[in-house]
Design an enzyme around this catalytic site. Structure first.
Site, PDB file in Angstrom:
ATOM      1  N   GLY A 188      -3.433  -3.657   3.615  1.00 40.13           N
ATOM      2  CA  GLY A 188      -3.039  -3.546   2.206  1.00 40.13           C
ATOM      3  C   GLY A 188      -3.287  -4.761   1.344  1.00 40.13           C
ATOM      4  CB  CYS A 218      -3.587   4.437   7.004  1.00 41.56           C
ATOM      5  SG  CYS A 218      -3.676   2.858   6.154  1.00 41.56           S
ATOM      6  CB  CYS A 231       2.854   2.149   2.819  1.00 40.10           C
ATOM      7  SG  CYS A 231       2.507   1.187   4.314  1.00 40.10           S
TER       8      CYS A 231
HETATM    9  N1  DGL Z   1       0.237   2.069   6.815  1.00 43.52           N
HETATM   10  C1  DGL Z   1      -0.708   1.804   5.802  1.00 43.52           C
HETATM   11  C2  DGL Z   1      -0.554   2.712   4.591  1.00 43.52           C
HETATM   12  O1  DGL Z   1      -0.110   3.835   4.724  1.00 43.52           O
HETATM   13  C3  DGL Z   1      -1.088   0.409   5.422  1.00 43.52           C
HETATM   14  C4  DGL Z   1      -0.320  -0.754   5.848  1.00 43.52           C
HETATM   15  C5  DGL Z   1      -1.148  -2.011   5.783  1.00 43.52           C
HETATM   16  O2  DGL Z   1      -1.870  -2.248   6.753  1.00 43.52           O
HETATM   17  O3  DGL Z   1      -1.080  -2.742   4.790  1.00 43.52           O
HETATM   18  O4  DGL Z   1      -0.898   2.363   3.505  1.00 43.52           O
END
Ligand code: DGL
Length: 256
Positions: free
Chosen positions: A42, A72, A180
């Site tokens: 992110g 994600c 997220c």
């Molecule tokens: N889990 C991820 C999302 O849904 C991103 C988290 C990351 O690596 O910053 O955006």
């Protein structure tokens, strides 16, 4: 069709989606990759995220997966469109659940909590044009890092969340969108920081979409098939596999 489903995230967040998927599709076999070595996505550029995504996708394609679930929001915003153009298997992605949250809106604001990368990409701008009335983007700096370090409860995560939310919560807030996939893993901490405010994630909607795509393509496994899942990490397996297993126990499921 007896092929597995490929699912991945930048790290541990995708476990919140995997749990929901295993619950809704108990006869399917899932191969999960957490790109923990390169987490967080992110705070990377779109190009950097896309390069990381392709490496994980290559590993899943080697396992002959029948569908790819990008668990994600950040990776979806960066790479889903490209992957859909290049792959012959269906690609299912995620987006912040702004639409269902919009329906909960009365006179207050909707906070859309997501990674900086998600909030700055075109996909999110389009979503805001459709359902963004009263919505306020909130960047989750430092949150994914805590979760990856296994700090899903306790002082550290609470202080990070207070520093992000306290100012915003001075205004009437009707819902917080968990944009997220890491964030459903800290629902309890969020409920402490924002008591009584509905926390809306897109996990169930995404997994239902996965089921629809499998049905439509006639590639659901039969009801007598034994389902299951494998967990993989690009990071240190001795650190991340136990965390993944623990979160598979703890992650909430919405579907009954
Ligand atoms: N889990 C991820 C999302 O849904 C991103 C988290 C990351 O690596 O910053 O955006």
């Amino acid at each position: 069709m007896d092929r597995p489903i490929g699912i991945f995230d930048s790290g541990l967040g995708g476990i919140s989606v995997l749990k929901e998927a295993v619950h809704l599709l108990p006869n399917e076999y899932f191969i999960f990759y957490g790109d923990n070595k390169n987490s967080p996505y992110g705070i990377k550029t779109r190009e950097q995220i896309d390069t990381c995504v392709q490496r994980v996708v290559d590993r899943l394609l080697q396992r002959n997966v029948k569908v790819l679930l990008i668990a994600c929001n950040t990776a979806t915003a960066a790479s889903a469109q490209r992957l859909r153009g290049e792959l012959t298997i269906p690609v299912i992605g995620m987006e912040p659940a702004l639409k269902p949250a919009h329906e909960l809106r009365h006179s207050g604001q909707i906070l859309v909590f997501a990674t900086p990368a998600t909030l700055h990409m075109d996909k999110f701008r389009h979503l805001m044009e459709l359902y963004g009335e009263g919505a306020v983007p909130v960047e989750g700096y430092g949150v994914v890092e805590c979760i990856e370090a296994g700090q899903v409860s306790g002082e550290k995560i609470l202080s990070v969340l207070h520093s992000i939310f306290d100012e915003h919560l001075k205004k009437k807030t009707d819902a917080i969108v968990l944009g997220c996939t890491h964030y459903p893993l800290i629902r309890q901490a969020l409920a402490q920081v924002a008591p009584g405010i509905p926390l809306i994630d897109g996990n169930l909607g995404t997994v239902r979409q996965l089921r629809r795509v499998l049905e439509r393509n006639g590639c659901l496994r039969p009801p007598e098939a034994t389902g299951g899942y494998e967990l993989h990490t690009t990071g240190d397996a001795s650190v991340f596999l136990p965390r993944m297993r623990m979160l598979m126990e703890l992650a909430p499921v919405t579907a009954q």
